[in-house]
Design a protein around this motif. Sequence first.
Motif, PDB file in Angstrom:
ATOM      1  N   SER A  25       0.707  -1.176   0.119  1.00  0.00           N
ATOM      2  CA  SER A  25       0.570  -0.196  -0.312  1.00  0.00           C
ATOM      3  C   SER A  25       0.834   1.694   0.216  1.00  0.00           C
ATOM      4  CB  SER A  25      -0.722   0.302   0.683  1.00  0.00           C
ATOM      5  OG  SER A  25      -0.299   0.181   2.304  1.00  0.00           O
ATOM      6  N   THR A  28       2.921   3.174  -6.249  1.00  0.00           N
ATOM      7  CA  THR A  28       2.178   2.320  -7.773  1.00  0.00           C
ATOM      8  C   THR A  28       2.507   1.174  -7.578  1.00  0.00           C
ATOM      9  OG1 THR A  28       1.139   5.024  -8.249  1.00  0.00           O
ATOM     10  CG2 THR A  28       0.886   2.977 -10.107  1.00  0.00           C
ATOM     11  N   PHE A  29       1.163  -0.015  -7.374  1.00  0.00           N
ATOM     12  CA  PHE A  29       2.141  -1.179  -6.650  1.00  0.00           C
ATOM     13  C   PHE A  29       3.175  -1.295  -8.825  1.00  0.00           C
ATOM     14  CE2 PHE A  29       2.271  -4.735  -5.503  1.00  0.00           C
ATOM     15  CZ  PHE A  29       2.320  -6.220  -6.312  1.00  0.00           C
ATOM     16  N   SER A  30       2.348  -1.345  -9.989  1.00  0.00           N
ATOM     17  CA  SER A  30       2.383  -1.433 -10.707  1.00  0.00           C
ATOM     18  C   SER A  30       3.768  -1.442 -11.619  1.00  0.00           C
ATOM     19  CB  SER A  30       1.446  -0.792 -11.679  1.00  0.00           C
ATOM     20  OG  SER A  30       1.511   0.071 -11.922  1.00  0.00           O
ATOM     21  N   THR A  53       7.772  -5.588 -13.642  1.00  0.00           N
ATOM     22  CA  THR A  53       6.045  -4.496 -13.558  1.00  0.00           C
ATOM     23  C   THR A  53       5.184  -5.295 -15.274  1.00  0.00           C
ATOM     24  OG1 THR A  53       7.711  -3.616 -14.903  1.00  0.00           O
ATOM     25  CG2 THR A  53       7.688  -3.179 -12.902  1.00  0.00           C
ATOM     26  N   ARG A  72       2.597 -11.776  -9.376  1.00  0.00           N
ATOM     27  CA  ARG A  72       1.355 -11.256  -8.638  1.00  0.00           C
ATOM     28  C   ARG A  72       0.232 -10.737  -9.162  1.00  0.00           C
ATOM     29  NH1 ARG A  72       5.585  -5.990 -10.362  1.00  0.00           N
ATOM     30  NH2 ARG A  72       3.999  -4.919  -9.617  1.00  0.00           N
ATOM     31  N   SER A  74      -1.769  -7.340  -9.292  1.00  0.00           N
ATOM     32  CA  SER A  74      -1.608  -6.241  -9.430  1.00  0.00           C
ATOM     33  C   SER A  74      -3.237  -5.606  -8.912  1.00  0.00           C
ATOM     34  CB  SER A  74      -1.355  -5.532 -11.184  1.00  0.00           C
ATOM     35  OG  SER A  74      -0.305  -5.553 -11.509  1.00  0.00           O
ATOM     36  N   LYS A  76      -4.345  -6.071  -6.416  1.00  0.00           N
ATOM     37  CA  LYS A  76      -4.983  -6.784  -5.235  1.00  0.00           C
ATOM     38  C   LYS A  76      -3.852  -6.068  -4.761  1.00  0.00           C
ATOM     39  CE  LYS A  76      -7.825 -11.045  -4.526  1.00  0.00           C
ATOM     40  NZ  LYS A  76      -8.045 -11.863  -4.290  1.00  0.00           N
ATOM     41  N   ASN A  77      -3.321  -5.838  -5.285  1.00  0.00           N
ATOM     42  CA  ASN A  77      -1.523  -5.593  -4.681  1.00  0.00           C
ATOM     43  C   ASN A  77      -0.288  -6.530  -4.019  1.00  0.00           C
ATOM     44  OD1 ASN A  77      -2.001  -2.836  -6.157  1.00  0.00           O
ATOM     45  ND2 ASN A  77      -1.821  -1.559  -4.341  1.00  0.00           N
ATOM     46  N   THR A  78      -1.060  -7.484  -4.794  1.00  0.00           N
ATOM     47  CA  THR A  78      -0.270  -8.644  -3.614  1.00  0.00           C
ATOM     48  C   THR A  78       1.141  -9.208  -4.301  1.00  0.00           C
ATOM     49  OG1 THR A  78      -1.862  -8.526  -2.418  1.00  0.00           O
ATOM     50  CG2 THR A  78      -0.883 -10.389  -2.254  1.00  0.00           C
TER      51      THR A  78
END
Length: 126
Positions: A25, A28-30, A53, A72, A74, A76-78
């Motif tokens: 969190s 910007t995860f991606s 990425t 990964r 994206s 769920k940002n997990t």
Amino acid sequence: QVQLVESGGGLVQAGGSLRLSCAASGLTFSRYAMGWFRQAPGKEREGVSCIDTDDVTTYYTDSVKGRFTISRDSAKNTVYLQMNDLKPEDTAVYYCAAGGYCTVVGGKLLYGMNYWGKGTQVTVSS
């Protein structure tokens, strides 16, 4: 504030499996390569696996190749680490990290990570 929170560690017998998760969190995860690292008592931190990425390109250190799988989500940002056929030498604290790059050179991960989680303990009994 960036937070990376690992979960899924525990005690397992040799030959068993665990699935680690890392929820990210505040970033910007991606845009970040994500990786898993570990540190056993008295040893240096070791890069285990990372994923680029594009959600597809993955890298593994030689000692876990064929046994561990990184992925990964994206949405769920997990990021996950599926660990199969665990061995006592896999015992360590496992950390999740996010950063600009990660690749493998000479069988070992080469990486530049900006953010780190607090870790989750994995213990494999013989």
